[in-house]
Design a protein around this motif. Structure first.
Motif, PDB file in Angstrom:
ATOM      1  N   UNK A 197       0.825  -1.197  -0.160  1.00 15.72           N
ATOM      2  CA  UNK A 197       0.175   0.073  -0.160  1.00 15.72           C
ATOM      3  C   UNK A 197       0.671   1.386  -0.098  1.00 15.72           C
ATOM      4  N   UNK A 198       1.989   1.242   0.907  1.00 15.55           N
ATOM      5  CA  UNK A 198       2.799   2.252   0.964  1.00 15.55           C
ATOM      6  C   UNK A 198       3.576   2.714  -0.487  1.00 15.55           C
ATOM      7  N   UNK A 199       3.976   1.553  -1.001  1.00 17.09           N
ATOM      8  CA  UNK A 199       4.933   1.708  -2.166  1.00 17.09           C
ATOM      9  C   UNK A 199       3.683   2.347  -3.402  1.00 17.09           C
ATOM     10  N   UNK A 200       2.507   1.954  -3.060  1.00 17.59           N
ATOM     11  CA  UNK A 200       1.809   2.466  -4.140  1.00 17.59           C
ATOM     12  C   UNK A 200       1.027   4.179  -3.777  1.00 17.59           C
ATOM     13  N   UNK A 201       1.474   4.365  -2.778  1.00 17.09           N
ATOM     14  CA  UNK A 201       1.378   5.915  -2.302  1.00 17.09           C
ATOM     15  C   UNK A 201       0.010   5.768  -1.762  1.00 17.09           C
ATOM     16  N   UNK A 202      -0.494   4.937  -1.275  1.00 16.83           N
ATOM     17  CA  UNK A 202      -2.161   4.776  -1.122  1.00 16.83           C
ATOM     18  C   UNK A 202      -2.227   5.769   0.402  1.00 16.83           C
ATOM     19  N   UNK A 203      -3.249   6.690   0.414  1.00 16.35           N
ATOM     20  CA  UNK A 203      -3.501   7.481   1.575  1.00 16.35           C
ATOM     21  C   UNK A 203      -4.607   7.056   2.267  1.00 16.35           C
ATOM     22  N   UNK A 204      -5.600   6.252   1.688  1.00 19.38           N
ATOM     23  CA  UNK A 204      -6.939   5.834   2.241  1.00 19.38           C
ATOM     24  C   UNK A 204      -7.207   4.323   1.918  1.00 19.38           C
ATOM     25  N   UNK A 205      -7.323   3.557   2.884  1.00 15.79           N
ATOM     26  CA  UNK A 205      -7.402   2.245   2.726  1.00 15.79           C
ATOM     27  C   UNK A 205      -8.956   1.945   2.467  1.00 15.79           C
ATOM     28  N   UNK A 206      -9.585   1.481   1.648  1.00  9.05           N
ATOM     29  CA  UNK A 206     -10.933   0.907   1.640  1.00  9.05           C
ATOM     30  C   UNK A 206     -11.181  -0.441   1.697  1.00  9.05           C
ATOM     31  N   UNK A 207     -11.933  -1.273   2.636  1.00 13.57           N
ATOM     32  CA  UNK A 207     -12.261  -2.583   2.738  1.00 13.57           C
ATOM     33  C   UNK A 207     -13.183  -2.578   1.975  1.00 13.57           C
ATOM     34  N   UNK A 208     -13.491  -3.518   0.950  1.00 11.86           N
ATOM     35  CA  UNK A 208     -14.505  -3.593   0.102  1.00 11.86           C
ATOM     36  C   UNK A 208     -14.927  -5.394   0.042  1.00 11.86           C
ATOM     37  N   UNK A 209     -15.318  -5.814   0.797  1.00  9.79           N
ATOM     38  CA  UNK A 209     -15.600  -7.269   1.011  1.00  9.79           C
ATOM     39  C   UNK A 209     -14.352  -8.081   1.293  1.00  9.79           C
ATOM     40  N   UNK A 210     -13.489  -7.273   1.953  1.00  7.98           N
ATOM     41  CA  UNK A 210     -12.271  -7.970   2.515  1.00  7.98           C
ATOM     42  C   UNK A 210     -12.577  -8.913   3.856  1.00  7.98           C
ATOM     43  N   UNK A 211     -12.427  -9.964   3.422  1.00  2.00           N
ATOM     44  CA  UNK A 211     -12.933 -11.166   4.498  1.00  2.00           C
ATOM     45  C   UNK A 211     -11.893 -11.556   5.663  1.00  2.00           C
ATOM     46  N   UNK A 212     -10.942 -10.860   5.840  1.00  2.00           N
ATOM     47  CA  UNK A 212      -9.848 -11.155   6.903  1.00  2.00           C
ATOM     48  C   UNK A 212     -10.117 -10.066   7.909  1.00  2.00           C
ATOM     49  N   UNK A 213     -10.242 -10.765   9.434  1.00  2.00           N
ATOM     50  CA  UNK A 213      -9.962  -9.593  10.431  1.00  2.00           C
ATOM     51  C   UNK A 213      -8.513  -9.161  10.428  1.00  2.00           C
ATOM     52  N   UNK A 214      -8.684  -7.798  10.536  1.00  2.00           N
ATOM     53  CA  UNK A 214      -7.329  -7.034  10.777  1.00  2.00           C
ATOM     54  C   UNK A 214      -6.925  -6.840  12.306  1.00  2.00           C
ATOM     55  N   UNK A 215      -5.556  -6.928  12.332  1.00  2.00           N
ATOM     56  CA  UNK A 215      -5.245  -6.975  13.836  1.00  2.00           C
ATOM     57  C   UNK A 215      -5.062  -5.556  14.310  1.00  2.00           C
ATOM     58  N   UNK A 216      -5.089  -5.234  15.631  1.00  2.00           N
ATOM     59  CA  UNK A 216      -4.892  -4.015  16.107  1.00  2.00           C
ATOM     60  C   UNK A 216      -3.752  -3.390  15.629  1.00  2.00           C
ATOM     61  N   UNK A 217      -2.737  -3.903  15.243  1.00  2.00           N
ATOM     62  CA  UNK A 217      -1.441  -2.916  14.810  1.00  2.00           C
ATOM     63  C   UNK A 217      -2.037  -2.717  13.294  1.00  2.00           C
ATOM     64  N   UNK A 218      -2.625  -3.306  12.323  1.00  2.00           N
ATOM     65  CA  UNK A 218      -2.852  -2.686  11.076  1.00  2.00           C
ATOM     66  C   UNK A 218      -3.867  -1.467  11.191  1.00  2.00           C
ATOM     67  N   UNK A 219      -4.742  -1.850  11.993  1.00  2.00           N
ATOM     68  CA  UNK A 219      -5.883  -0.898  12.312  1.00  2.00           C
ATOM     69  C   UNK A 219      -5.065   0.366  12.553  1.00  2.00           C
ATOM     70  N   UNK A 220      -4.269   0.413  13.767  1.00  2.00           N
ATOM     71  CA  UNK A 220      -3.787   1.687  14.314  1.00  2.00           C
ATOM     72  C   UNK A 220      -2.700   2.156  13.423  1.00  2.00           C
ATOM     73  N   UNK A 221      -2.126   1.515  12.720  1.00  2.00           N
ATOM     74  CA  UNK A 221      -1.150   1.685  11.780  1.00  2.00           C
ATOM     75  C   UNK A 221      -1.648   2.699  10.688  1.00  2.00           C
ATOM     76  N   UNK A 222      -3.031   2.495  10.355  1.00  7.10           N
ATOM     77  CA  UNK A 222      -4.001   3.161   9.364  1.00  7.10           C
ATOM     78  C   UNK A 222      -5.151   3.946  10.053  1.00  7.10           C
TER      79      UNK A 222
END
Ligand code: GAR
Length: 210
Positions: free
Chosen positions: A76-101
């Motif tokens: 995501x960072x390599x692509x310069x992403x500024x906003x991450x949009x979950x769209x039918x993403x069916x894995x639970x994300x960890x607190x680390x990822x959630x806080x990171x973004x």
């Protein structure tokens, strides 16, 4: 334009709604990267058709969740992403990822939250006998399907409704609500205050379908 990273696991019809919105140069955001945790997700074909870069980061290829989420974050960072949009993403994300973004990560959920977090929302709405159902776009927090609400759209539950029929009518509204929420953020019109998302100026609220 605000650079979006769209995370998918399957069909990708909400991704398509974002791609379609972004096809208009006046739309203030663009899809910079589509990331799928499944190599056979149909949404990957949608990305290719739209000429948008995509990558597969399969959770199965990593020893644990931190490694998987680190790989996603790097892509995501390599692509310069500024906003991450979950769209039918069916894995639970960890607190680390959630806080990171934090406040740069949103989700679309097929119910009027806080009703019916989790799976099988349409079946549960029918079983419960609610008269209105719908969808919610919200900022992601560490508790699943909880976080400041950006946009909601409601549909009536009709007598004799089936799970599939109701799901289809909600999905139509998802395809309006998600681009609307992205637009609000991209226009810099959303402030999160005390865990409520405040919209500055005229909030584009989807007209209820009655
Ligand atoms: C959508 O209905 C979305 O709201 C839901 O999965 C579907 C994905 O469809 N998301 C969740 O249930 C998240 N827990 P799509 O791949 O066609 O956008």
């Amino acid at each position: 334009r605000l650079k979006l990273g769209v995370l998918i696991s399957g069909r990708g019809s909400n991704l398509q709604a974002l791609l379609d919105a972004a096809a208009d140069p006046a739309f203030p955001a663009e899809v910079a990267l589509v990331l799928s945790n499944k190599s056979d997700a149909y949404g990957l074909e949608r990305a290719a058709k739209a000429g948008v870069p995509s990558a597969v980061v399969r959770h199965k290829d990593f020893p644990d969740k931190p490694a998987f989420e680190q790989a996603m974050t790097e892509a995501l960072e390599a692509a310069g992403v500024e906003l991450v949009c979950l769209a039918g993403f069916m894995r639970l994300l960890s607190p680390w990822f959630v806080e990171r973004w934090h406040d740069r990560l949103i989700n679309i959920h097929p119910s009027l939250l806080p009703s019916f977090p989790g799976l099988d929302t349409h079946r549960r709405a029918l079983e419960t006998g609610v008269r209105f159902h719908g969808c919610t776009v919200h900022y992601v927090r560490t508790i699943m399907d909880q976080g400041p609400i950006l946009v909601q759209a409601a549909v009536p539950v009709l007598p004799g409704d089936t799970e599939d029929g109701l799901a289809a009518r909600v999905l139509e509204q998802e395809h309006r609500a998600y681009p609307m929420a992205v637009r609000l953020i991209a226009e810099g019109r959303v402030r999160v205050v005390d865990e409520r998302a405040e919209v500055v100026g005229d909030a584009a609220v989807p007209a209820p379908v009655l």
